[in-house]
Enzyme design. Structure first.
Site, PDB file in Angstrom:
ATOM      1  N   GLU A  74       0.849  -1.187   0.000  1.00 51.85           N
ATOM      2  CA  GLU A  74       0.000   0.000   0.000  1.00 51.85           C
ATOM      3  C   GLU A  74       0.889   1.243   0.000  1.00 51.85           C
ATOM      4  O   GLU A  74       1.915   1.278   0.674  1.00 51.85           O
ATOM      5  CB  GLU A  74      -0.893   0.010   1.243  1.00 51.85           C
ATOM      6  N   LYS A 134      -9.818   1.749  -2.719  1.00 53.55           N
ATOM      7  CA  LYS A 134     -10.097   1.279  -1.358  1.00 53.55           C
ATOM      8  C   LYS A 134     -11.547   1.584  -0.981  1.00 53.55           C
ATOM      9  O   LYS A 134     -11.987   2.728  -1.041  1.00 53.55           O
ATOM     10  CB  LYS A 134      -9.129   1.969  -0.399  1.00 53.55           C
ATOM     11  N   CYS A 138      -5.716  -2.888   2.639  1.00 54.96           N
ATOM     12  CA  CYS A 138      -5.538  -2.635   4.058  1.00 54.96           C
ATOM     13  C   CYS A 138      -6.817  -2.786   4.885  1.00 54.96           C
ATOM     14  O   CYS A 138      -7.220  -3.894   5.206  1.00 54.96           O
ATOM     15  CB  CYS A 138      -4.900  -1.263   4.266  1.00 54.96           C
TER      16      CYS A 138
END
Length: 281
Positions: free
Chosen positions: A45, A114, A155
């Protein structure tokens, strides 16, 4: 290796404040990974920029742009599927935390923004609010390889079991999560979440963290990991820059699903996890 096996590499990159250095280091390590026989390579990331709300705007790029151009070239030069971690993306005046995936021909085959923004507050430990600067994506992201389907999250997306379940239902046998957990949530939850996602869905799970930099404003936990469908950690980095490898064995995955056939035993008459809408990044 048979077509039921392929090598996966995870690059735990040391990210600095100099974008050009991050890009050249990423390129070198992707080449190193391909030289070890890897067919799929995963970057961390925010691999081109320091992680933090104060950095996203100044490091953000449009896609295609400088960083994705490098990813395209690296994928093509090394004939690998390259999951380009994530970068801050600018589009239409909004910022996103976006993962691009490139095939061995250098073509972009996926962009995942995301979905779940990292907004947490653990008193006395850590407060972080991605939503102060970032907007969320609105699509599930799956890509095909000659080996298997792969589901992508970034994440904080990993904390949401439903996303992994939906990817598994769509036939994914590998889930990849570029992610930068921190020194509070890392030791507590990083490995546990990966093993949970792998075990629940009987899939391989791989995570790519930036290497730890104690001088950074946000200190990443590191410990990039690959977990088997049995829930076993089969490869794991320390805190420092490294490339780790795992041989993904789809016959082994199939065997586990026959031995413990939870997929066939689900009570779809009692419960289900479904998508409400199909978004597009």
């Amino acid at each position: 290796m048979t077509s039921l096996q392929f090598r996966l590499a995870v690059v735990q990159l040391q990210v600095t404040s100099v974008k050009a250095d991050n890009l050249s280091r990423a390129r070198r390590l992707v080449k190193e990974a391909a030289g070890q026989g890897s067919k799929v390579v995963l970057l961390p990331e925010c691999f081109n920029s320091p992680y933090g709300t104060g950095f996203f705007a100044s490091y953000a790029e449009r896609i295609p742009g400088e960083s994705t151009q490098l990813l395209s070239e690296a994928a093509k030069e090394n004939k690998v599927y390259l999951v380009g971690g994530s970068i801050p993306e600018e589009d239409g005046g909004k910022l996103y935390n976006s993962c691009t995936v490139f095939g061995p021909d250098g073509e972009m085959i996926l962009k995942h923004r995301k979905i779940h923004l990292f907004d947490i507050d653990v008193p006395g430990k850590i407060r972080f609010q991605e939503s102060e600067t970032l907007s969320p994506g609105d699509s599930l992201s799956v890509f095909e390889t000659p080996f298997c389907k792969v589901g992508v999250g970034i994440c904080y997306d990993m904390r949401f079991a439903e996303l992994a379940q939906l990817y598994s239902r769509r036939g994914c046998q590998l889930l990849v999560y570029p992610g930068a957990f921190n020194m509070t949530t890392g030791p507590a939850h990083w490995e546990l979440l990966q093993r949970g996602r792998a075990l629940d869905n009987q899939v391989y799970v791989a995570t790519a963290s930036p290497a730890r930099d104690e001088t950074a404003s946000y200190v990443a936990w590191g410990h990039s990991t690959v977990v088997s469908p049995w829930g076993e950690v089969i490869s794991k980095a320390g805190p420092e820059e490294a490339v780790i490898y795992a041989d993904i064995d789809l016959q082994y995955l199939s065997d586990i699903r026959q031995q413990i056939p939870i997929t066939a035993q689900r009570r779809d008459d009692l419960y289900t996890v479904t998508t409400v809408k199909e978004g597009s990044s």
